[in-house]
Design a protein around this motif. Structure first.
Motif, mmCIF file in Angstrom:
data_model
loop_
_atom_site.group_PDB
_atom_site.id
_atom_site.type_symbol
_atom_site.label_atom_id
_atom_site.label_comp_id
_atom_site.label_asym_id
_atom_site.label_seq_id
_atom_site.Cartn_x
_atom_site.Cartn_y
_atom_site.Cartn_z
ATOM 1 N N ARG A 26 0.887 -1.162 0.000
ATOM 2 C CA ARG A 26 0.000 0.000 0.000
ATOM 3 C C ARG A 26 0.921 1.206 0.000
ATOM 4 O O ARG A 26 1.654 1.432 0.954
ATOM 5 C CB ARG A 26 -0.906 0.003 1.223
ATOM 6 N N LEU A 27 0.864 1.933 -1.070
ATOM 7 C CA LEU A 27 1.807 3.018 -1.288
ATOM 8 C C LEU A 27 1.131 4.366 -1.062
ATOM 9 O O LEU A 27 0.031 4.600 -1.549
ATOM 10 C CB LEU A 27 2.327 2.932 -2.727
ATOM 11 N N ARG A 28 1.801 5.215 -0.325
ATOM 12 C CA ARG A 28 1.337 6.584 -0.118
ATOM 13 C C ARG A 28 2.485 7.494 -0.490
ATOM 14 O O ARG A 28 3.611 7.322 -0.023
ATOM 15 C CB ARG A 28 0.940 6.783 1.336
ATOM 16 N N ILE A 29 2.184 8.478 -1.315
ATOM 17 C CA ILE A 29 3.188 9.448 -1.733
ATOM 18 C C ILE A 29 2.861 10.766 -1.036
ATOM 19 O O ILE A 29 1.770 11.306 -1.211
ATOM 20 C CB ILE A 29 3.162 9.669 -3.264
ATOM 21 N N ASP A 30 3.797 11.247 -0.243
ATOM 22 C CA ASP A 30 3.632 12.535 0.432
ATOM 23 C C ASP A 30 4.430 13.584 -0.324
ATOM 24 O O ASP A 30 5.610 13.397 -0.586
ATOM 25 C CB ASP A 30 4.133 12.466 1.882
ATOM 26 N N PHE A 31 3.778 14.668 -0.653
ATOM 27 C CA PHE A 31 4.435 15.812 -1.291
ATOM 28 C C PHE A 31 4.653 16.851 -0.199
ATOM 29 O O PHE A 31 3.931 17.838 -0.115
ATOM 30 C CB PHE A 31 3.551 16.389 -2.407
ATOM 31 N N GLY A 32 5.601 16.588 0.664
ATOM 32 C CA GLY A 32 5.803 17.460 1.816
ATOM 33 C C GLY A 32 4.626 17.297 2.764
ATOM 34 O O GLY A 32 3.962 16.275 2.793
ATOM 35 N N SER A 33 4.358 18.318 3.524
ATOM 36 C CA SER A 33 3.253 18.247 4.486
ATOM 37 C C SER A 33 1.942 18.777 3.896
ATOM 38 O O SER A 33 0.921 18.767 4.561
ATOM 39 C CB SER A 33 3.608 19.043 5.745
ATOM 40 N N LEU A 34 1.985 19.227 2.638
ATOM 41 C CA LEU A 34 0.807 19.879 2.061
ATOM 42 C C LEU A 34 -0.077 18.975 1.218
ATOM 43 O O LEU A 34 -1.243 19.283 1.007
ATOM 44 C CB LEU A 34 1.248 21.080 1.219
ATOM 45 N N ALA A 35 0.456 17.883 0.712
ATOM 46 C CA ALA A 35 -0.328 17.037 -0.182
ATOM 47 C C ALA A 35 0.128 15.594 -0.076
ATOM 48 O O ALA A 35 1.294 15.316 0.183
ATOM 49 C CB ALA A 35 -0.186 17.512 -1.625
ATOM 50 N N ALA A 108 1.373 8.322 -12.955
ATOM 51 C CA ALA A 108 2.618 8.365 -12.189
ATOM 52 C C ALA A 108 2.507 7.492 -10.939
ATOM 53 O O ALA A 108 3.428 6.727 -10.624
ATOM 54 C CB ALA A 108 2.947 9.809 -11.804
ATOM 55 N N TYR A 109 1.379 7.587 -10.237
ATOM 56 C CA TYR A 109 1.182 6.786 -9.031
ATOM 57 C C TYR A 109 1.218 5.292 -9.366
ATOM 58 O O TYR A 109 1.912 4.510 -8.717
ATOM 59 C CB TYR A 109 -0.145 7.147 -8.354
ATOM 60 N N ARG A 110 0.477 4.887 -10.399
ATOM 61 C CA ARG A 110 0.410 3.462 -10.778
ATOM 62 C C ARG A 110 1.773 2.952 -11.263
ATOM 63 O O ARG A 110 2.134 1.818 -10.969
ATOM 64 C CB ARG A 110 -0.671 3.224 -11.829
ATOM 65 N N ASP A 111 2.530 3.792 -11.974
ATOM 66 C CA ASP A 111 3.868 3.385 -12.409
ATOM 67 C C ASP A 111 4.774 3.107 -11.207
ATOM 68 O O ASP A 111 5.466 2.086 -11.153
ATOM 69 C CB ASP A 111 4.517 4.468 -13.279
ATOM 70 N N VAL A 112 4.767 4.012 -10.249
ATOM 71 C CA VAL A 112 5.599 3.852 -9.053
ATOM 72 C C VAL A 112 5.107 2.657 -8.231
ATOM 73 O O VAL A 112 5.905 1.863 -7.719
ATOM 74 C CB VAL A 112 5.616 5.147 -8.211
ATOM 75 N N GLU A 113 3.793 2.499 -8.132
ATOM 76 C CA GLU A 113 3.225 1.375 -7.388
ATOM 77 C C GLU A 113 3.654 0.033 -8.003
ATOM 78 O O GLU A 113 4.080 -0.874 -7.283
ATOM 79 C CB GLU A 113 1.701 1.485 -7.374
ATOM 80 N N HIS A 114 3.552 -0.081 -9.327
ATOM 81 C CA HIS A 114 3.964 -1.329 -9.985
ATOM 82 C C HIS A 114 5.458 -1.588 -9.813
ATOM 83 O O HIS A 114 5.875 -2.723 -9.569
ATOM 84 C CB HIS A 114 3.584 -1.307 -11.471
ATOM 85 N N ALA A 115 6.268 -0.549 -9.942
ATOM 86 C CA ALA A 115 7.714 -0.713 -9.765
ATOM 87 C C ALA A 115 8.035 -1.138 -8.333
ATOM 88 O O ALA A 115 8.883 -2.020 -8.113
ATOM 89 C CB ALA A 115 8.439 0.590 -10.109
ATOM 90 N N ALA A 116 7.360 -0.526 -7.362
ATOM 91 C CA ALA A 116 7.599 -0.875 -5.956
ATOM 92 C C ALA A 116 7.150 -2.310 -5.673
ATOM 93 O O ALA A 116 7.835 -3.051 -4.956
ATOM 94 C CB ALA A 116 6.864 0.101 -5.042
ATOM 95 N N LEU A 117 6.028 -2.727 -6.239
ATOM 96 C CA LEU A 117 5.554 -4.092 -6.035
ATOM 97 C C LEU A 117 6.504 -5.099 -6.678
ATOM 98 O O LEU A 117 6.826 -6.128 -6.081
ATOM 99 C CB LEU A 117 4.139 -4.258 -6.585
ATOM 100 N N ASP A 118 6.969 -4.797 -7.879
ATOM 101 C CA ASP A 118 7.945 -5.684 -8.536
ATOM 102 C C ASP A 118 9.195 -5.819 -7.680
ATOM 103 O O ASP A 118 9.727 -6.921 -7.483
ATOM 104 C CB ASP A 118 8.320 -5.159 -9.920
ATOM 105 N N ARG A 119 9.676 -4.715 -7.171
ATOM 106 C CA ARG A 119 10.890 -4.727 -6.331
ATOM 107 C C ARG A 119 10.644 -5.474 -5.021
ATOM 108 O O ARG A 119 11.490 -6.236 -4.558
ATOM 109 C CB ARG A 119 11.327 -3.284 -6.064
ATOM 110 N N ALA A 120 9.474 -5.267 -4.414
ATOM 111 C CA ALA A 120 9.138 -5.957 -3.163
ATOM 112 C C ALA A 120 9.037 -7.465 -3.393
ATOM 113 O O ALA A 120 9.519 -8.256 -2.571
ATOM 114 C CB ALA A 120 7.821 -5.421 -2.600
#
Length: 164
Positions: A26-35, A108-120
């Motif tokens: 379960r991936l969460r991307i934080d853009f600093g404290s604002l988003a 962008a989110y789905r690309d990073v999610e798939h890459a992270a899942l592949d790596r995990a």
């Protein structure tokens, strides 16, 4: 709890015990404290894109309209560009359309999610066998069935209804 509900709960627990362990993230991307963006907001955006309606997307995801609206509003105010535009009324009623920025955010989110899942999966693939010890179904069932319901808690100083 109703007997049918208890039976269904038991079947669900047994089904989970028979299921092979699987690796997921379960991936969460934080853009600093604002988003921030995570699986819930992305799923909402994808559903809005599919159905063109915030209320229908909320129903499909099991969210209240207010919760869905708050998530969308948060996204719209978190970035310099909005993620959605709304149209009000008209012959077919109102609707919500995603902006090009929102579609890029989803990609962008789905690309990073798939890459992270592949790596995990690559890194934890051999370790997943250790998730559930090699115990048979009877020991897991015994463990599940031996769990007791939590005891009711009395408030401090409360007296029992029965007299001595």
């Amino acid at each position: 709890m109703h007997a049918d509900a208890l039976a269904a709960l038991g079947r669900a627990n047994i089904s989970r015990m028979l299921e092979k362990p699987r690796l997921d993230i379960r991936l969460r991307i934080d853009f600093g404290s604002l988003a921030a963006i995570g699986p819930g907001k992305v799923a909402l955006l994808e559903h809005i894109d599919r159905v063109g309606s915030l209320s229908q997307a909320a129903r499909d995801l099991g969210l209240s309209y207010r919760r869905a609206w708050l998530l969308l509003d948060d996204l719209n105010h978190s970035f310099a560009q909005p993620v959605a535009t709304a149209s009000v009324g008209g012959v077919g009623g109102g609707g919500v359309q995603l902006t090009a920025f929102a579609k890029e955010l989803i990609r962008a989110y789905r690309d990073v999610e798939h890459a992270a899942l592949d790596r995990a999966r690559l890194r934890f693939g051999t370790l997943i066998r250790e998730v559930e010890p090699k115990k048979g179904l009877p020991s897991r069932l015994r463990r599940l069935l031996s769990r007791r319901a939590p005891k009711s808690r009395k408030t401090p100083g409360a007296r029992s209804r029965t007299s001595p």
